[in-house]
Design an enzyme around this catalytic site. Structure first.
Site, PDB file in Angstrom:
ATOM      1  N   ASP A  38      -8.377   2.527   4.171  1.00  0.00           N
ATOM      2  CA  ASP A  38      -8.724   1.458   5.615  1.00  0.00           C
ATOM      3  C   ASP A  38     -10.453   0.611   5.872  1.00  0.00           C
ATOM      4  O   ASP A  38     -10.825   0.476   5.132  1.00  0.00           O
ATOM      5  CB  ASP A  38      -9.059   2.711   7.205  1.00  0.00           C
ATOM      6  CG  ASP A  38      -9.279   2.537   8.647  1.00  0.00           C
ATOM      7  OD1 ASP A  38      -8.442   1.481   8.594  1.00  0.00           O
ATOM      8  OD2 ASP A  38      -9.954   3.659   9.256  1.00  0.00           O
ATOM      9  N   HIS A  55      -4.731  -7.321   5.064  1.00  0.00           N
ATOM     10  CA  HIS A  55      -3.833  -6.192   3.823  1.00  0.00           C
ATOM     11  C   HIS A  55      -3.327  -7.186   2.557  1.00  0.00           C
ATOM     12  O   HIS A  55      -3.747  -6.363   1.488  1.00  0.00           O
ATOM     13  CB  HIS A  55      -2.504  -6.871   4.915  1.00  0.00           C
ATOM     14  CG  HIS A  55      -3.119  -5.836   6.085  1.00  0.00           C
ATOM     15  ND1 HIS A  55      -3.965  -4.309   6.115  1.00  0.00           N
ATOM     16  CD2 HIS A  55      -3.145  -5.959   7.269  1.00  0.00           C
ATOM     17  CE1 HIS A  55      -3.353  -3.621   7.481  1.00  0.00           C
ATOM     18  NE2 HIS A  55      -3.234  -4.965   7.901  1.00  0.00           N
ATOM     19  N   LEU A 149       0.075   7.808 -14.637  1.00  0.00           N
ATOM     20  CA  LEU A 149       0.187   8.111 -13.397  1.00  0.00           C
ATOM     21  C   LEU A 149       0.962   8.004 -12.459  1.00  0.00           C
ATOM     22  O   LEU A 149       2.180   6.557 -12.658  1.00  0.00           O
ATOM     23  CB  LEU A 149      -1.057   7.348 -13.459  1.00  0.00           C
ATOM     24  CG  LEU A 149      -0.917   7.338 -12.092  1.00  0.00           C
ATOM     25  CD1 LEU A 149      -2.707   7.987 -11.498  1.00  0.00           C
ATOM     26  CD2 LEU A 149      -1.435   5.901 -11.520  1.00  0.00           C
TER      27      LEU A 149
HETATM   28  C1  FPP Z   1      -5.689   0.015   7.755  1.00  0.00           C
HETATM   29  O1  FPP Z   1      -6.167  -1.190   7.906  1.00  0.00           O
HETATM   30  C2  FPP Z   1      -4.637  -0.722   6.510  1.00  0.00           C
HETATM   31  C3  FPP Z   1      -3.381  -0.128   6.807  1.00  0.00           C
HETATM   32  C4  FPP Z   1      -2.311   0.032   7.732  1.00  0.00           C
HETATM   33  C5  FPP Z   1      -2.541  -0.908   5.780  1.00  0.00           C
HETATM   34  C6  FPP Z   1      -2.996  -0.768   4.322  1.00  0.00           C
HETATM   35  C7  FPP Z   1      -1.774  -1.609   3.675  1.00  0.00           C
HETATM   36  C8  FPP Z   1      -2.628  -1.659   2.048  1.00  0.00           C
HETATM   37  C9  FPP Z   1      -4.067  -1.376   1.647  1.00  0.00           C
HETATM   38  C10 FPP Z   1      -1.889  -2.700   1.489  1.00  0.00           C
HETATM   39  C11 FPP Z   1      -0.886  -1.647   1.138  1.00  0.00           C
HETATM   40  C12 FPP Z   1      -0.698  -2.069  -0.905  1.00  0.00           C
HETATM   41  C13 FPP Z   1       0.504  -2.281  -1.306  1.00  0.00           C
HETATM   42  C14 FPP Z   1       0.965  -2.326  -2.466  1.00  0.00           C
HETATM   43  C15 FPP Z   1       1.246  -1.749   0.012  1.00  0.00           C
HETATM   44  P1  FPP Z   1      -6.897  -1.571   8.970  1.00  0.00           P
HETATM   45  O2  FPP Z   1      -5.946  -2.390   9.033  1.00  0.00           O
HETATM   46  O3  FPP Z   1      -6.332  -0.204  10.554  1.00  0.00           O
HETATM   47  O4  FPP Z   1      -8.337  -1.910   9.536  1.00  0.00           O
HETATM   48  P2  FPP Z   1      -9.061  -1.608  10.611  1.00  0.00           P
HETATM   49  O5  FPP Z   1      -9.019  -0.216  11.248  1.00  0.00           O
HETATM   50  O6  FPP Z   1     -10.038  -2.604   9.703  1.00  0.00           O
HETATM   51  O7  FPP Z   1      -8.266  -2.889  11.298  1.00  0.00           O
END
Ligand code: FPP
Length: 264
Positions: A38, A55, A149
């Site tokens: 997150d 992201h 893993l």
């Molecule tokens: C939450 O942060 C994150 C997500 C919903 C997406 C997570 C995805 C990735 C870390 C990349 C994934 C990688 C691969 C390889 C598939 P948020 O957007 O809710 O952050 P915020 O709370 O600060 O708005």
């Protein structure tokens, strides 16, 4: 602030990363680490960048953390990449996240193969865009015999839906007369979940200071140790993972019972 609660033992404070890794390996390593990644949006906002830049940076963190988890001897690493609720986000953001598995696996599949990592996925595959499905399927196929893993992408995943689906499968067997309702127990339910081939998570990490589960692995986390940090996912590095693992190694897991001398 959460990070103020994180105190490393004084004798470990000046250790290098390599020393910390080597020290951790000598202790009990969590078999399965699950991560709620997150804070990507906030990471981008702090830099006046579009949310998707967070992201993209978060994708690079997945690479770093996978490599270290594998090196430590962790058996499974589950990363929450997209929830069933994330479809509510703007289309541009959803489309971007749906391209990330392709980019991640396009860039890093060769090194995952070299590291003996096995890629799997849990979530509703059928409603993902075809290009996302294809990238993940290719990685699953090419790594299926790997023994290192297990990197489990939770993609279009929701825990309540997963449990409901397990109930349906069990119900069908009862209706067909191949299962008696008295045989429904915790073990049977676990075997019908998407994690049936994985050990239960020993350690759950959530970044960015949020302290909730967001419909993630509700059944599987019953006895998991939790680790929350203010660090935003794109900033989460090897040292942060070691902080979490070292904390886990100092926990006293009782599973509702008592340990040793506590019984007296
Ligand atoms: C939450 O942060 C994150 C997500 C919903 C997406 C997570 C995805 C990735 C870390 C990349 C994934 C990688 C691969 C390889 C598939 P948020 O957007 O809710 O952050 P915020 O709370 O600060 O708005």
């Amino acid at each position: 602030m959460l990070h103020k609660l994180i105190r490393r033992k004084p004798e470990r404070q000046n250790q290098t990363l390599a020393e910390r890794i080597s020290h951790s390996k000598k202790e009990h390593i969590p078999a399965h680490i699950a991560i709620i990644m997150d804070g990507n949006g906030r990471w981008a906002k702090k830099r006046a960048l579009p949310r998707v830049a967070g992201h993209h940076e978060g994708m690079k963190t997945v690479r770093k953390i996978t490599r270290l988890a594998n090196d430590l001897g962790v058996r499974a690493l589950t990363v929450y990449a997209f929830s069933t609720e994330n479809w509510k986000r703007p289309k541009l953001e959803v489309d971007f996240i749906m391209r990330l598995p392709e980019e991640f696996l396009g860039k890093y599949l060769p090194e995952l193969i070299e590291q003996n990592v096995k890629v799997v996925m849990m979530g509703e595959n059928e409603t993902l865009p075809r290009h996302t499905q294809a990238a993940v399927e290719k990685a699953i196929e090419q790594t299926k015999d790997n023994t290192g893993l297990v990197l489990n992408f939770a993609l279009n995943y929701g825990s309540r839906a997963e449990i409901a689906q397990a109930m349906q499968k069990i119900g069908q067997q009862i209706q067909a007369g191949t299962l008696d309702y008295t045989d429904v127990n915790e073990d049977l339910v676990s075997k019908h979940l998407m994690t049936c081939d994985l050990p239960e998570p020993d350690l759950l990490i959530r970044t960015s200071g949020e302290v909730r589960l967001s419909n993630f692995m509700l059944w599987q986390l019953a006895y998991t140790e939790f680790w929350f940090t203010d660090t935003l996912w794109p900033d989460f590095d090897e040292s942060c993972l070691l902080d979490a693992v070292e904390s886990y190694q100092n926990r006293n897991r009782r599973y509702g019972g008592l340990k040793g001398e506590e019984k007296n």
